[in-house]
Design a protein around this motif. Sequence first.
Motif, PDB file in Angstrom:
ATOM      1  N   GLY A  92     -17.623   8.943  -1.178  1.00  0.00           N
ATOM      2  CA  GLY A  92     -18.403   8.001  -1.961  1.00  0.00           C
ATOM      3  C   GLY A  92     -17.571   7.197  -2.940  1.00  0.00           C
ATOM      4  O   GLY A  92     -17.797   5.993  -3.122  1.00  0.00           O
ATOM      5  N   ARG A  93     -16.602   7.833  -3.568  1.00  0.00           N
ATOM      6  CA  ARG A  93     -15.778   7.125  -4.546  1.00  0.00           C
ATOM      7  C   ARG A  93     -14.813   6.160  -3.861  1.00  0.00           C
ATOM      8  O   ARG A  93     -14.416   5.146  -4.465  1.00  0.00           O
ATOM      9  CB  ARG A  93     -14.992   8.115  -5.403  1.00  0.00           C
ATOM     10  CG  ARG A  93     -15.811   9.038  -6.271  1.00  0.00           C
ATOM     11  CD  ARG A  93     -16.571   8.378  -7.384  1.00  0.00           C
ATOM     12  NE  ARG A  93     -15.791   7.485  -8.204  1.00  0.00           N
ATOM     13  CZ  ARG A  93     -16.151   7.122  -9.444  1.00  0.00           C
ATOM     14  NH1 ARG A  93     -17.279   7.579  -9.989  1.00  0.00           N
ATOM     15  NH2 ARG A  93     -15.408   6.284 -10.123  1.00  0.00           N
ATOM     16  N   HIS A  94     -14.422   6.452  -2.619  1.00  0.00           N
ATOM     17  CA  HIS A  94     -13.432   5.595  -1.965  1.00  0.00           C
ATOM     18  C   HIS A  94     -14.044   4.479  -1.129  1.00  0.00           C
ATOM     19  O   HIS A  94     -13.321   3.536  -0.774  1.00  0.00           O
ATOM     20  CB  HIS A  94     -12.450   6.438  -1.140  1.00  0.00           C
ATOM     21  CG  HIS A  94     -11.322   6.948  -1.974  1.00  0.00           C
ATOM     22  ND1 HIS A  94     -10.147   6.246  -2.158  1.00  0.00           N
ATOM     23  CD2 HIS A  94     -11.227   8.059  -2.739  1.00  0.00           C
ATOM     24  CE1 HIS A  94      -9.366   6.924  -2.985  1.00  0.00           C
ATOM     25  NE2 HIS A  94      -9.994   8.024  -3.354  1.00  0.00           N
ATOM     26  N   ALA A 109     -12.106   1.072  -0.501  1.00  0.00           N
ATOM     27  CA  ALA A 109     -11.791   0.664   0.870  1.00  0.00           C
ATOM     28  C   ALA A 109     -12.274  -0.750   1.137  1.00  0.00           C
ATOM     29  O   ALA A 109     -11.549  -1.568   1.725  1.00  0.00           O
ATOM     30  CB  ALA A 109     -12.431   1.647   1.852  1.00  0.00           C
ATOM     31  N   GLU A 110     -13.487  -1.058   0.699  1.00  0.00           N
ATOM     32  CA  GLU A 110     -14.021  -2.408   0.894  1.00  0.00           C
ATOM     33  C   GLU A 110     -13.130  -3.438   0.210  1.00  0.00           C
ATOM     34  O   GLU A 110     -12.810  -4.486   0.774  1.00  0.00           O
ATOM     35  CB  GLU A 110     -15.438  -2.487   0.340  1.00  0.00           C
ATOM     36  CG  GLU A 110     -16.077  -3.863   0.491  1.00  0.00           C
ATOM     37  CD  GLU A 110     -17.484  -3.921  -0.091  1.00  0.00           C
ATOM     38  OE1 GLU A 110     -18.102  -4.999   0.001  1.00  0.00           O
ATOM     39  OE2 GLU A 110     -17.946  -2.909  -0.646  1.00  0.00           O
ATOM     40  N   LEU A 132      -8.170   3.875   4.988  1.00  0.00           N
ATOM     41  CA  LEU A 132      -8.577   4.424   6.282  1.00  0.00           C
ATOM     42  C   LEU A 132      -8.230   5.903   6.363  1.00  0.00           C
ATOM     43  O   LEU A 132      -9.048   6.728   6.810  1.00  0.00           O
ATOM     44  CB  LEU A 132      -7.870   3.677   7.428  1.00  0.00           C
ATOM     45  CG  LEU A 132      -8.342   2.273   7.800  1.00  0.00           C
ATOM     46  CD1 LEU A 132      -7.484   1.726   8.942  1.00  0.00           C
ATOM     47  CD2 LEU A 132      -9.814   2.258   8.196  1.00  0.00           C
ATOM     48  N   LEU A 133      -7.017   6.247   5.939  1.00  0.00           N
ATOM     49  CA  LEU A 133      -6.581   7.641   5.994  1.00  0.00           C
ATOM     50  C   LEU A 133      -7.379   8.518   5.036  1.00  0.00           C
ATOM     51  O   LEU A 133      -7.732   9.657   5.365  1.00  0.00           O
ATOM     52  CB  LEU A 133      -5.086   7.727   5.693  1.00  0.00           C
ATOM     53  CG  LEU A 133      -4.164   7.089   6.736  1.00  0.00           C
ATOM     54  CD1 LEU A 133      -2.722   7.072   6.234  1.00  0.00           C
ATOM     55  CD2 LEU A 133      -4.263   7.822   8.068  1.00  0.00           C
ATOM     56  N   ILE A 134      -7.665   7.994   3.850  1.00  0.00           N
ATOM     57  CA  ILE A 134      -8.440   8.774   2.878  1.00  0.00           C
ATOM     58  C   ILE A 134      -9.857   8.991   3.375  1.00  0.00           C
ATOM     59  O   ILE A 134     -10.387  10.119   3.320  1.00  0.00           O
ATOM     60  CB  ILE A 134      -8.436   8.075   1.503  1.00  0.00           C
ATOM     61  CG1 ILE A 134      -7.032   8.104   0.892  1.00  0.00           C
ATOM     62  CG2 ILE A 134      -9.441   8.758   0.556  1.00  0.00           C
ATOM     63  CD1 ILE A 134      -6.890   7.261  -0.359  1.00  0.00           C
ATOM     64  N   LEU A 135     -10.499   7.952   3.883  1.00  0.00           N
ATOM     65  CA  LEU A 135     -11.880   8.107   4.346  1.00  0.00           C
ATOM     66  C   LEU A 135     -11.969   9.025   5.557  1.00  0.00           C
ATOM     67  O   LEU A 135     -12.913   9.818   5.670  1.00  0.00           O
ATOM     68  CB  LEU A 135     -12.497   6.748   4.665  1.00  0.00           C
ATOM     69  CG  LEU A 135     -12.843   5.867   3.467  1.00  0.00           C
ATOM     70  CD1 LEU A 135     -13.417   4.534   3.944  1.00  0.00           C
ATOM     71  CD2 LEU A 135     -13.834   6.552   2.525  1.00  0.00           C
ATOM     72  N   LEU A 143       3.674   2.844  -0.824  1.00  0.00           N
ATOM     73  CA  LEU A 143       4.258   1.865   0.085  1.00  0.00           C
ATOM     74  C   LEU A 143       3.254   1.354   1.113  1.00  0.00           C
ATOM     75  O   LEU A 143       3.432   0.272   1.663  1.00  0.00           O
ATOM     76  CB  LEU A 143       5.445   2.498   0.821  1.00  0.00           C
ATOM     77  CG  LEU A 143       6.609   2.974  -0.051  1.00  0.00           C
ATOM     78  CD1 LEU A 143       7.629   3.715   0.813  1.00  0.00           C
ATOM     79  CD2 LEU A 143       7.262   1.797  -0.759  1.00  0.00           C
ATOM     80  N   LEU A 144       2.233   2.140   1.394  1.00  0.00           N
ATOM     81  CA  LEU A 144       1.295   1.773   2.448  1.00  0.00           C
ATOM     82  C   LEU A 144       0.344   0.681   1.980  1.00  0.00           C
ATOM     83  O   LEU A 144      -0.109   0.696   0.824  1.00  0.00           O
ATOM     84  CB  LEU A 144       0.479   2.999   2.882  1.00  0.00           C
ATOM     85  CG  LEU A 144       1.274   4.173   3.455  1.00  0.00           C
ATOM     86  CD1 LEU A 144       0.348   5.359   3.688  1.00  0.00           C
ATOM     87  CD2 LEU A 144       1.984   3.779   4.747  1.00  0.00           C
ATOM     88  N   PRO A 145       0.003  -0.257   2.847  1.00  0.00           N
ATOM     89  CA  PRO A 145      -1.017  -1.252   2.488  1.00  0.00           C
ATOM     90  C   PRO A 145      -2.337  -0.577   2.137  1.00  0.00           C
ATOM     91  O   PRO A 145      -2.662   0.500   2.658  1.00  0.00           O
ATOM     92  CB  PRO A 145      -1.148  -2.096   3.763  1.00  0.00           C
ATOM     93  CG  PRO A 145       0.106  -1.856   4.530  1.00  0.00           C
ATOM     94  CD  PRO A 145       0.532  -0.457   4.198  1.00  0.00           C
ATOM     95  N   GLY A 146      -3.103  -1.217   1.253  1.00  0.00           N
ATOM     96  CA  GLY A 146      -4.345  -0.614   0.781  1.00  0.00           C
ATOM     97  C   GLY A 146      -5.308  -0.266   1.896  1.00  0.00           C
ATOM     98  O   GLY A 146      -5.963   0.792   1.864  1.00  0.00           O
TER      99      GLY A 146
END
Length: 211
Positions: free
Chosen positions: A105-107, A111-112, A89-92, A81-84
């Motif tokens: 590195g993979r994210h 993210a970009e 941001l949360l993953i990084l 549900l969350l915007p990409g």
Amino acid sequence: MDDATTEVPDTPPNHLPGDNRLPRIAPLPEDRWDARVRGLLTAAPRDPGGGVPNIFTTLARHPDLYTRFMPFGGQLLRGGLLPGRIRELLILRTAHNTGAAYEWGRHLPLAEAAGVTTADVRRITQGPEAAGWTDLDRHLLRAADQLHRDARISTVTWEALAAHYEEAELIEITMLIGQYHMLAFFLNSTGVQLEPGFDRSGSGKAARADG
């Protein structure tokens, strides 16, 4: 004199991927894929050159777990549900907090693609109090830090997020951060190696220890 065996400390917690003793568990080479594993990895996401990322060829050593993990991870990554931008941001921030160079590195490319800017990435490493965040971004990063540190989101942060998100989205925020903590535990402990061409700088402890 006490002759009890003294436990030798394990590798320091910031001695992560990049150590020449790693990986502890190597990716399963293609010539050892049985029919079941081949079927699982045929459906796995592939890099531009056609290779299967190391995370999948390592996790495929436990095919039962792999089959159950992939739908859950895929739901959070592609069907959530969350915007990409918020998701990444949360993953990084979680990757930085845990020193997970592979996850970081993979994210970065994901993210970009989701709208995270170079300035955002720099601020992610500085934390929620860095100048330039919106109030909402700041609350989200605080949530990631609080879950990392305390295993719960504070009342103040929860109420700030609840002013912006529905209940299902709040649940997803906690599960997303938790998912990428779990992945960091797996990646850092087994020593999954980041493929060439991915940027590990900014991944916290891993970047400093192995740089």
